[in-house]
Design a protein around this motif. Sequence first.
Motif: not given
Length: 159
Positions: A47-56, A73-79, A102-109
Amino acid sequence: MAKFGNWSDIDRIKKLGDYVSDRSHILSLRTTKMPVQKAKAILAIGATRIADVLDVDLEMATRRAIAYHVPKKSIADLGDEVLLRELSRDDDKYRVIFGIRCVLSLPKSRVSALLKRYVNRDAHRYYNSIHWLDLGASIPQALARIVAQRELQRYDEYI
């Protein structure tokens, strides 16, 4: 696993449901690979390492389920580099699910900035990633999210 598991348990989770049942009997049951259950367990552990989870290294059904269920929130926190990498994965359905998320999680900007970076980079670009980012960048955010949520529901059959 979610309560007491740790990162080293992810390899065990990946193997859940992968055994083959005895098919020598007519009444033998066929096992499933349980992608949603695996995804939820992996997300709870990482949960606190989503970028690492996506890299598995994961089978695609589990990866799709992770993209489908990862918290907004986890998607929004990704770089941006992680988001761009995920939008460039080989699997069409995964890219659609991730683009919608991404559309559901990130601001339009941020969706607009991500779209600009995605289309201007030298790496291979996929139409379905561009399509969803463009939708999120081009129409009012509330409408884009309604369309995205409706479309996301159509993809639960692919996980």
